[in-house]
Write an enzyme that holds these catalytic residues in place. Structure first.
Site, PDB file in Angstrom:
ATOM      1  N   ASP A  27       0.786  -1.251   0.000  1.00 28.83           N
ATOM      2  CA  ASP A  27       0.000   0.000   0.000  1.00 28.83           C
ATOM      3  C   ASP A  27       0.813   1.294   0.000  1.00 28.83           C
ATOM      4  O   ASP A  27       0.459   2.254   0.710  1.00 28.83           O
ATOM      5  CB  ASP A  27      -0.970   0.007   1.193  1.00 28.83           C
ATOM      6  CG  ASP A  27      -1.973  -1.121   1.151  1.00 28.83           C
ATOM      7  OD1 ASP A  27      -1.940  -1.926   0.201  1.00 28.83           O
ATOM      8  OD2 ASP A  27      -2.796  -1.212   2.089  1.00 28.83           O
ATOM      9  N   GLU A  75      -4.658  -0.779  -1.316  1.00 27.08           N
ATOM     10  CA  GLU A  75      -5.968  -0.869  -0.668  1.00 27.08           C
ATOM     11  C   GLU A  75      -6.930  -0.091  -1.552  1.00 27.08           C
ATOM     12  O   GLU A  75      -6.772   1.117  -1.738  1.00 27.08           O
ATOM     13  CB  GLU A  75      -5.930  -0.285   0.751  1.00 27.08           C
ATOM     14  CG  GLU A  75      -7.263  -0.512   1.469  1.00 27.08           C
ATOM     15  CD  GLU A  75      -7.238  -0.150   2.947  1.00 27.08           C
ATOM     16  OE1 GLU A  75      -6.162   0.135   3.490  1.00 27.08           O
ATOM     17  OE2 GLU A  75      -8.331  -0.142   3.557  1.00 27.08           O
ATOM     18  N   LYS A 132      -6.609  -4.881  -3.132  1.00 27.80           N
ATOM     19  CA  LYS A 132      -7.197  -5.604  -2.000  1.00 27.80           C
ATOM     20  C   LYS A 132      -8.265  -4.744  -1.318  1.00 27.80           C
ATOM     21  O   LYS A 132      -8.002  -3.606  -0.940  1.00 27.80           O
ATOM     22  CB  LYS A 132      -6.099  -6.015  -1.008  1.00 27.80           C
ATOM     23  CG  LYS A 132      -5.303  -4.880  -0.391  1.00 27.80           C
ATOM     24  CD  LYS A 132      -4.230  -5.470   0.514  1.00 27.80           C
ATOM     25  CE  LYS A 132      -3.487  -4.437   1.317  1.00 27.80           C
ATOM     26  NZ  LYS A 132      -4.286  -3.537   2.138  1.00 27.80           N
ATOM     27  N   LYS A 135      -7.809  -5.088   4.729  1.00 29.01           N
ATOM     28  CA  LYS A 135      -6.504  -4.688   5.251  1.00 29.01           C
ATOM     29  C   LYS A 135      -5.452  -5.751   4.900  1.00 29.01           C
ATOM     30  O   LYS A 135      -4.308  -5.433   4.623  1.00 29.01           O
ATOM     31  CB  LYS A 135      -6.571  -4.473   6.778  1.00 29.01           C
ATOM     32  CG  LYS A 135      -7.602  -3.423   7.212  1.00 29.01           C
ATOM     33  CD  LYS A 135      -7.347  -2.078   6.587  1.00 29.01           C
ATOM     34  CE  LYS A 135      -8.376  -1.038   7.040  1.00 29.01           C
ATOM     35  NZ  LYS A 135      -8.316   0.188   6.225  1.00 29.01           N
ATOM     36  N   VAL A 160       3.203   0.229   4.220  1.00 25.64           N
ATOM     37  CA  VAL A 160       2.455   0.960   5.250  1.00 25.64           C
ATOM     38  C   VAL A 160       1.016   0.442   5.350  1.00 25.64           C
ATOM     39  O   VAL A 160       0.492  -0.119   4.395  1.00 25.64           O
ATOM     40  CB  VAL A 160       2.433   2.469   4.912  1.00 25.64           C
ATOM     41  CG1 VAL A 160       3.847   3.025   4.868  1.00 25.64           C
ATOM     42  CG2 VAL A 160       1.697   2.765   3.598  1.00 25.64           C
ATOM     43  N   THR A 161       0.388   0.672   6.516  1.00 28.86           N
ATOM     44  CA  THR A 161       1.006   1.065   7.765  1.00 28.86           C
ATOM     45  C   THR A 161       1.365  -0.205   8.537  1.00 28.86           C
ATOM     46  O   THR A 161       0.679  -1.215   8.420  1.00 28.86           O
ATOM     47  CB  THR A 161       0.070   1.952   8.617  1.00 28.86           C
ATOM     48  OG1 THR A 161      -1.116   1.207   8.928  1.00 28.86           O
ATOM     49  CG2 THR A 161      -0.316   3.211   7.886  1.00 28.86           C
ATOM     50  N   CYS A 165      -2.249  -2.625   7.686  1.00 27.28           N
ATOM     51  CA  CYS A 165      -2.230  -3.523   6.519  1.00 27.28           C
ATOM     52  C   CYS A 165      -0.996  -4.420   6.464  1.00 27.28           C
ATOM     53  O   CYS A 165      -1.083  -5.561   5.984  1.00 27.28           O
ATOM     54  CB  CYS A 165      -2.386  -2.708   5.244  1.00 27.28           C
ATOM     55  SG  CYS A 165      -4.053  -2.031   5.101  1.00 27.28           S
TER      56      CYS A 165
HETATM   57  C1  C5J Z   1      -3.168   0.611   5.502  1.00 29.23           C
HETATM   58  C2  C5J Z   1      -4.952   1.740   6.651  1.00 29.23           C
HETATM   59  N1  C5J Z   1      -2.643   0.459   4.298  1.00 29.23           N
HETATM   60  N2  C5J Z   1      -4.193   2.110   7.674  1.00 29.23           N
HETATM   61  N3  C5J Z   1      -4.420   1.148   5.546  1.00 29.23           N
HETATM   62  O1  C5J Z   1      -2.549   0.321   6.501  1.00 29.23           O
HETATM   63  O2  C5J Z   1      -6.137   1.970   6.661  1.00 29.23           O
END
Ligand code: C5J
Length: 227
Positions: A27, A75, A132, A135, A160-161, A165
């Site tokens: 992501d 995401e 996706k 998460k 990240v994060t 995810c």
């Molecule tokens: C990810 C989120 N990529 N924090 N998404 O961690 O919503």
């Protein structure tokens, strides 16, 4: 054995063969990382995420030099949001929910400007791109089939994060039998203490979710193959 790389990791050394390993870059999208995006609109300081971009780029270079399979995830949701559970949409702040117009286009909707991977880490031809809706990278995606088809057994994670995810994907992978390594300096959270807690959780109890290592440790293990 010639192709076995031994990485100085925690809680103990991690061994992989590049031909049965994949890098999973989670992501690294504009909306999470760039100033003016969704992440910042939620009140987050995006500089902690932007700070890992050079390390993530160096990690991609190492994995590509080793000939490893590269997987990028985003995401994202379909424009009609048919893949977004109402519970996930309801969780957002009013006006900044999934599908709402955000500073960089509709929030977390596939094809929007903010949903793209940042140009510095853009996938190269032949690399796998997984959209996706959850998460985790395995939930409602073809990732498991793609990895099985290629005989992949080891996964190196970054992105990240860390506590959302990345950790969810690593736990999904661990339960599916993959040997997982998280590169510490190529992952970030808006909350540095959450990142540290996640690293500690992963390697606790003898590596209950997997291993963590620095980028330098991976580079050393790769030696002259990581140009
Ligand atoms: C990810 C989120 N990529 N924090 N998404 O961690 O919503």
């Amino acid at each position: 054995m010639k192709n076995l790389l031994r990485v100085q990791a925690q809680p103990y050394a991690y061994a992989l063969r590049p031909e049965t390993a994949a890098l999973v870059m989670i992501d690294m999208q504009r909306d999470f990382i760039e100033p003016g995006g969704f992440g910042e609109a939620l009140g987050n300081d995006v500089s902690t995420l932007a700070a890992i971009v050079p390390a993530a780029a160096a990690l991609l270079d190492i994995a590509r030099a080793l000939g490893m399979l590269i997987v990028h995830t985003r995401e994202s949701h379909l424009p009609d949001l048919s893949d977004c559970p109402p519970s996930k949409r309801a969780r957002g702040n009013p006006g900044l929910r999934i599908g709402d117009p955000g500073p960089m286009g509709r929030i977390l909707v596939r094809g929007e400007y903010g949903n793209a991977i940042i140009p510095a880490l853009a996938p190269l031809p032949g690399e796998i791109l997984i959209d996706k809706p959850g998460k985790g990278a395995f939930h409602a995606t073809p990732l498991q089939q793609e990895l099985q088809r290629r005989g992949v057994t080891h996964l190196i994670f970054a992105g990240v994060t860390t506590e959302v995810c990345v950790q969810t994907s690593m736990r999904e992978a661990n339960d599916r039998g993959y040997e997982c390594l998280l590169i510490e300096d190529a992952t970030a959270s808006y909350f540095p203490e959450f990142k540290e807690a996640t690293l500690a959780m992963i390697r606790a109890q003898g590596g209950i979710v997997g291993w963590t290592a620095t980028l330098e440790a991976l580079r050393e293990a790769a030696g002259s193959r990581a140009v």
